[in-house]
Write an enzyme that holds these catalytic residues in place. Structure first.
Site, PDB file in Angstrom:
ATOM      1  N   CYS A   2       0.828  -1.214   0.000  1.00  0.00           N
ATOM      2  CA  CYS A   2       0.000   0.000   0.000  1.00  0.00           C
ATOM      3  C   CYS A   2       0.861   1.263   0.000  1.00  0.00           C
ATOM      4  O   CYS A   2       1.994   1.246   0.468  1.00  0.00           O
ATOM      5  CB  CYS A   2      -0.866   0.021   1.242  1.00  0.00           C
ATOM      6  SG  CYS A   2      -1.835  -1.457   1.481  1.00  0.00           S
ATOM      7  N   ARG A  27       5.535   0.071  -5.934  1.00  0.00           N
ATOM      8  CA  ARG A  27       5.478  -0.792  -4.764  1.00  0.00           C
ATOM      9  C   ARG A  27       4.491  -1.948  -4.942  1.00  0.00           C
ATOM     10  O   ARG A  27       4.494  -2.886  -4.150  1.00  0.00           O
ATOM     11  CB  ARG A  27       5.058   0.023  -3.533  1.00  0.00           C
ATOM     12  CG  ARG A  27       6.123   0.998  -3.077  1.00  0.00           C
ATOM     13  CD  ARG A  27       5.545   1.988  -2.107  1.00  0.00           C
ATOM     14  NE  ARG A  27       5.046   1.359  -0.900  1.00  0.00           N
ATOM     15  CZ  ARG A  27       5.758   1.167   0.204  1.00  0.00           C
ATOM     16  NH1 ARG A  27       7.005   1.542   0.242  1.00  0.00           N
ATOM     17  NH2 ARG A  27       5.243   0.603   1.264  1.00  0.00           N
ATOM     18  N   TRP A  75      -3.022  -2.716  -1.563  1.00  0.00           N
ATOM     19  CA  TRP A  75      -2.602  -4.075  -1.914  1.00  0.00           C
ATOM     20  C   TRP A  75      -3.366  -4.981  -0.954  1.00  0.00           C
ATOM     21  O   TRP A  75      -3.121  -4.955   0.254  1.00  0.00           O
ATOM     22  CB  TRP A  75      -1.087  -4.211  -1.725  1.00  0.00           C
ATOM     23  CG  TRP A  75      -0.482  -5.438  -2.315  1.00  0.00           C
ATOM     24  CD1 TRP A  75      -0.267  -5.713  -3.635  1.00  0.00           C
ATOM     25  CD2 TRP A  75       0.040  -6.565  -1.601  1.00  0.00           C
ATOM     26  NE1 TRP A  75       0.346  -6.927  -3.781  1.00  0.00           N
ATOM     27  CE2 TRP A  75       0.544  -7.465  -2.557  1.00  0.00           C
ATOM     28  CE3 TRP A  75       0.131  -6.901  -0.255  1.00  0.00           C
ATOM     29  CZ2 TRP A  75       1.128  -8.679  -2.217  1.00  0.00           C
ATOM     30  CZ3 TRP A  75       0.717  -8.107   0.089  1.00  0.00           C
ATOM     31  CH2 TRP A  75       1.206  -8.980  -0.880  1.00  0.00           C
ATOM     32  N   ASN A 100      -1.920   1.897   5.850  1.00  0.00           N
ATOM     33  CA  ASN A 100      -1.004   0.840   5.419  1.00  0.00           C
ATOM     34  C   ASN A 100      -0.771  -0.063   6.614  1.00  0.00           C
ATOM     35  O   ASN A 100      -0.628   0.430   7.732  1.00  0.00           O
ATOM     36  CB  ASN A 100       0.359   1.418   5.021  1.00  0.00           C
ATOM     37  CG  ASN A 100       0.305   2.161   3.709  1.00  0.00           C
ATOM     38  OD1 ASN A 100      -0.719   2.198   3.058  1.00  0.00           O
ATOM     39  ND2 ASN A 100       1.429   2.770   3.340  1.00  0.00           N
ATOM     40  N   GLY A 101      -0.674  -1.366   6.382  1.00  0.00           N
ATOM     41  CA  GLY A 101      -0.408  -2.277   7.495  1.00  0.00           C
ATOM     42  C   GLY A 101      -1.593  -3.175   7.760  1.00  0.00           C
ATOM     43  O   GLY A 101      -2.477  -3.330   6.906  1.00  0.00           O
ATOM     44  N   GLU A 484      18.230 -17.496  -8.271  1.00  0.00           N
ATOM     45  CA  GLU A 484      17.831 -16.115  -8.545  1.00  0.00           C
ATOM     46  C   GLU A 484      17.356 -15.977 -10.002  1.00  0.00           C
ATOM     47  O   GLU A 484      16.389 -15.279 -10.291  1.00  0.00           O
ATOM     48  CB  GLU A 484      19.002 -15.164  -8.242  1.00  0.00           C
ATOM     49  CG  GLU A 484      18.791 -13.714  -8.581  1.00  0.00           C
ATOM     50  CD  GLU A 484      17.582 -13.048  -7.908  1.00  0.00           C
ATOM     51  OE1 GLU A 484      17.000 -13.626  -6.986  1.00  0.00           O
ATOM     52  OE2 GLU A 484      17.211 -11.954  -8.360  1.00  0.00           O
ATOM     53  N   LYS A 488      13.645 -14.754 -11.119  1.00  0.00           N
ATOM     54  CA  LYS A 488      13.387 -13.638 -12.050  1.00  0.00           C
ATOM     55  C   LYS A 488      12.413 -14.079 -13.134  1.00  0.00           C
ATOM     56  O   LYS A 488      11.484 -13.360 -13.470  1.00  0.00           O
ATOM     57  CB  LYS A 488      14.682 -13.157 -12.724  1.00  0.00           C
ATOM     58  CG  LYS A 488      15.625 -12.324 -11.897  1.00  0.00           C
ATOM     59  CD  LYS A 488      15.188 -10.918 -11.616  1.00  0.00           C
ATOM     60  CE  LYS A 488      14.388 -10.845 -10.371  1.00  0.00           C
ATOM     61  NZ  LYS A 488      14.990 -10.897  -9.083  1.00  0.00           N
ATOM     62  N   GLU A 491       8.896 -14.454 -11.738  1.00  0.00           N
ATOM     63  CA  GLU A 491       8.292 -13.185 -11.333  1.00  0.00           C
ATOM     64  C   GLU A 491       7.734 -12.416 -12.521  1.00  0.00           C
ATOM     65  O   GLU A 491       6.641 -11.873 -12.436  1.00  0.00           O
ATOM     66  CB  GLU A 491       9.352 -12.290 -10.654  1.00  0.00           C
ATOM     67  CG  GLU A 491       9.658 -12.669  -9.230  1.00  0.00           C
ATOM     68  CD  GLU A 491      10.754 -11.773  -8.629  1.00  0.00           C
ATOM     69  OE1 GLU A 491      10.593 -11.327  -7.504  1.00  0.00           O
ATOM     70  OE2 GLU A 491      11.782 -11.525  -9.300  1.00  0.00           O
ATOM     71  N   HIS A 507      18.395 -36.977  -9.104  1.00  0.00           N
ATOM     72  CA  HIS A 507      17.583 -37.393  -7.967  1.00  0.00           C
ATOM     73  C   HIS A 507      16.153 -36.901  -8.081  1.00  0.00           C
ATOM     74  O   HIS A 507      15.487 -36.719  -7.066  1.00  0.00           O
ATOM     75  CB  HIS A 507      18.224 -36.896  -6.657  1.00  0.00           C
ATOM     76  CG  HIS A 507      19.594 -37.456  -6.451  1.00  0.00           C
ATOM     77  ND1 HIS A 507      19.825 -38.786  -6.226  1.00  0.00           N
ATOM     78  CD2 HIS A 507      20.818 -36.866  -6.480  1.00  0.00           C
ATOM     79  CE1 HIS A 507      21.130 -38.994  -6.102  1.00  0.00           C
ATOM     80  NE2 HIS A 507      21.755 -37.829  -6.271  1.00  0.00           N
ATOM     81  N   LYS A 606       6.649  -4.562  -4.391  1.00  0.00           N
ATOM     82  CA  LYS A 606       8.064  -4.241  -4.284  1.00  0.00           C
ATOM     83  C   LYS A 606       8.554  -4.413  -2.852  1.00  0.00           C
ATOM     84  O   LYS A 606       9.637  -4.926  -2.608  1.00  0.00           O
ATOM     85  CB  LYS A 606       8.271  -2.778  -4.731  1.00  0.00           C
ATOM     86  CG  LYS A 606       9.716  -2.306  -4.687  1.00  0.00           C
ATOM     87  CD  LYS A 606      10.521  -3.025  -5.723  1.00  0.00           C
ATOM     88  CE  LYS A 606      11.997  -2.736  -5.632  1.00  0.00           C
ATOM     89  NZ  LYS A 606      12.784  -3.780  -6.309  1.00  0.00           N
TER      90      LYS A 606
HETATM   91  C1  G6P Z   1       9.514  -8.650  -2.358  1.00  0.00           C
HETATM   92  C2  G6P Z   1      10.109  -8.163  -3.649  1.00  0.00           C
HETATM   93  C3  G6P Z   1      11.396  -8.915  -3.933  1.00  0.00           C
HETATM   94  C4  G6P Z   1      12.358  -8.761  -2.776  1.00  0.00           C
HETATM   95  C5  G6P Z   1      11.719  -9.203  -1.463  1.00  0.00           C
HETATM   96  C6  G6P Z   1      12.571  -8.832  -0.269  1.00  0.00           C
HETATM   97  O1  G6P Z   1       9.077  -9.958  -2.495  1.00  0.00           O
HETATM   98  O2  G6P Z   1       9.191  -8.349  -4.713  1.00  0.00           O
HETATM   99  O3  G6P Z   1      11.998  -8.390  -5.098  1.00  0.00           O
HETATM  100  O4  G6P Z   1      13.501  -9.514  -3.019  1.00  0.00           O
HETATM  101  O5  G6P Z   1      10.466  -8.560  -1.282  1.00  0.00           O
HETATM  102  O6  G6P Z   1      12.630  -7.442  -0.177  1.00  0.00           O
HETATM  103  P1  G6P Z   1      13.797  -6.634   0.522  1.00  0.00           P
HETATM  104  O7  G6P Z   1      13.399  -5.200   0.342  1.00  0.00           O
HETATM  105  O8  G6P Z   1      13.760  -7.052   1.978  1.00  0.00           O
HETATM  106  O9  G6P Z   1      15.071  -6.998  -0.118  1.00  0.00           O
END
Ligand code: G6P
Length: 611
Positions: A2, A27, A75, A100-101, A484, A488, A491, A507, A606
């Site tokens: 949010c 975000r 959100w 927010n929260g 990673e 990506k 995502e 395995h 984000k």
């Molecule tokens: C969310 C984002 C990711 C990020 C993760 C941790 O899931 O979409 O891209 O890696 O949070 O966020 P941080 O700000 O703690 O690295």
């Protein structure tokens, strides 16, 4: 997550609120809304499910004009994403709240308020705040005083902003567990959950601290701390004009951020390298003393930051001889943890506001760790404020939801940590530090060379556009790089991708391999290369199409069903940083081919500031 924007001014503030919301879009959110105390003396509200652009369009048809207002991007946590659940929430026609929260005791409060005759129009936890505040206003008519007594009954996390048609001279706000910042103007003041939202109107900011309540008028700001005492919060002038939130020549923020990596890695190294050693004091004045006592490291993080931690484990153990454990924060915070003596707690986070990572740090403080270090990209974040030591990555603002430059700068920070710990504890092999410092200096150039492979990778991406599953393989410190890479791809292209340590192929995952499941491999030229080559044979024998990112000295070449992309030669220790780049580019181009929303992938945020 949010986002909140608020304004009290002498001019019409609707456009400022909208622009603020646009700047918070990165975000992640699913609906948006705005409420304004209009010039005809009533509160008016427009909300829309979907993007801020839809809200903007609605406002074009029914303009809101006023000098006091609040706006929000939501959100969904409680209640589906829909217009009815979008903020601002009203109580009666005179009180509007954005939040927010999460309010954890919202059910009990809802029952209580329903019993008092309040009618709920949404499924959100936020609406209880509006009605509770309305109720408090019956006992004490001053809005700020009523907010102070309202927050005493809220359990959970909140950053909230309120306006009232009965007291239209002010915006009131409260922070507990969710960041808020006041933007200071001339004869006008603003509020937001992130200063980025207000950079259009001011460069002077006042950050609220945990438990603060603020009363913001056009020409004054009053803040009370958690104990109800009047406090002054420092005014910070934000200077970094270079970080304009625009895409420049790039089609997406993500591509821009991928290409920024040589520069931001360079920045992260600045002032941190001596002639042949790492400057330990880069971690803070007490770092050397603390590091000398470290016998173990516990890393905690989420998402991409967790993968950075996994790479660091290989470095800490192999270079500095320090045992290291890595765990995702959401697991660490809820299990009973046995802490080895003299363990340094390291949190890694781009935002420094991730709820699970913050909670893990707070738990860690009770568990007898030697001390805490945050590797973080946001200097004014909660994680930084609450840690003993900090190393700030210098990635600059990262807007694309899928993290790219934050990851590579985190890796750089973690390698600096490894070398610092090894240096202070005398556990590095002779010459290793000097050699790696030299390699680190060359790293930005190497990253630039990897980025120059952009068009080759764009071509390879075509192999993936019609696939539904992909396997990523790596060995050693390249296994987390493969993880990673898979993250990506998931995502932003929504293709199912899994990463395995190449040795695990037989395995289980080999059963999945056929000509519909491409396999991506990161293969630097280290002692595991020959073993990896055998793993690749196993894939080819099952008809699996291979994409191999291989060191130019590894003697690997294209063959039927095998696409080899040669990477510039690099010291094995730094290879995880370099090999991340082509995997980022690959995901990016696959997503572009699939036409997905690259910068704001569906369902993701984000900064995950709630559980
Ligand atoms: C969310 C984002 C990711 C990020 C993760 C941790 O899931 O979409 O891209 O890696 O949070 O966020 P941080 O700000 O703690 O690295």
């Amino acid at each position: 997550m949010c986002g909140i924007v608020g304004a009290v001014a002498e001019r019409n503030i609707t456009a400022i609120l909208l622009e603020g919301l646009k700047r918070l879009e990165y975000r992640g959110y699913d609906s948006a809304g705005v409420a304004v105390f209009s010039n005809n003396g009533t509160l008016e509200r427009v909300r829309r499910n979907g993007k801020v652009a839809e809200l903007e369009q609605a406002l074009a048809g029914e303009p809101l004009v006023g000098r006091l207002g609040i706006a929000h991007t939501r959100w969904a946590t409680h209640g589906a994403p829909c217009e009815r659940n979008a903020h601002p929430h009203f109580s009666g026609s005179d009180l509007a709240v954005v939040h927010n929260g999460i309010i954890e005791n919202h059910e009990a409060l809802r029952e209580q308020l329903k019993g008092l005759g309040y009618v709920f129009t949404s499924d959100t936890d936020t609406e209880v705040i509006a009605h509770l505040l309305q109720h408090k206003l019956k006992e004490q008519s001053d809005l700020t005083a009523a907010l102070k007594s309202t927050v005493k009954e809220l359990h959970g996390a909140y950053g909230l902003a309120v306006i009232s048609a009965k007291q239209p001279d002010r915006l009131v706000a409260a922070r507990s567990g969710s960041p808020l910042v006041i933007g200071l103007g001339l004869g006008e003041n603003f509020l937001a959950s992130d200063q980025l939202a207000l950079r259009q109107v001011t460069d002077r900011f006042m950050y609220l601290e945990e438990g603060d309540i603020a009363e913001i008028r056009r020409d004054s700001v009053h803040i009370w701390d958690v104990n109800g005492q009047t406090v002054e919060r420092e005014t910070v002038q934000y200077r970094d004009g270079a970080e304009a939130a625009d895409k420049g020549e790039y089609r997406h923020y993500m591509l821009k951020e991928i290409h920024e990596q040589p520069a931001v890695v360079q920045r992260t190294l600045e002032n941190r390298l001596g002639h042949d050693h790492v400057l330990v004091q880069a971690f803070g004045p007490q770092a050397a003393e603390l590091f000398a006592k470290v016998r173990n490291v516990q890393i905690v993080a989420c998402g991409t930051s967790y993968h950075a931690g996994m790479v660091a484990r290989y470095w800490l153990e192999s270079l500095a001889g320090i045992p290291c454990q890595v765990e995702v924060a959401s697991e660490f915070r809820y299990r009973k943890v046995v802490v080895q003596p003299d363990t340094l707690f390291v949190s890694i986070s781009q935002s420094g506001e991730t709820a699970d990572t913050l909670a893990a740090l707070r738990n860690a403080k009770e568990l007898g760790f030697l001390g805490s270090l945050a590797i973080c990209n946001v200097g004014i974040s909660s994680l930084v404020r609450e840690s003993d030591l900090t190393l700030l990555t210098q990635a600059g603002r990262e807007i694309g939801v899928a993290s790219t430059k934050a990851f590579t700068t985190q890796l750089v920070g973690l390698l600096l940590l490894t070398l610092s710990l090894g240096q202070v504890r005398g556990t590095l092999e002779a010459g290793v530090e000097a050699q790696l410092v030299e390699e680190l200096r060359r790293l930005p150039t190497r990253l630039g060379e990897a980025l120059a492979m952009d068009t080759t990778i764009e071509k390879v991406a075509e192999l993936f556009a019609d696939k539904h599953h992909t396997l990523f393989l790596g060995r050693g410190a390249q296994f987390p790089v493969a993880m990673e890479g898979a993250l990506k791809l998931k995502e932003i292209s929504y293709i199912h991708a899994e990463a395995y340590p190449a040795g695990e192929l037989k395995h289980g995952p080999l059963a999945l391999v056929d000509n519909d499941m491409p396999v991506v491999t990161v293969a630097p030229n280290n002692e595991l290369l020959e073993k990896l080559k055998s793993n690749l044979q196993e894939v080819r024998a099952r008809g699996g199409e291979l994409v191999v990112f291989a060191d130019e000295q590894a003697n690997m070449s294209d063959g039927e069903g095998t696409h080899v992309i040669n990477m510039p030669h690099i010291n094995d220790v730094l290879a995880p940083i370099l090999y991340t780049i082509p995997l980022q580019l690959l995901s990016y181009y696959v997503a572009v081919l699939k036409g997905t929303d690259v910068d704001q992938p569906r369902n993701l945020a984000k900064s995950v500031t709630v559980e």
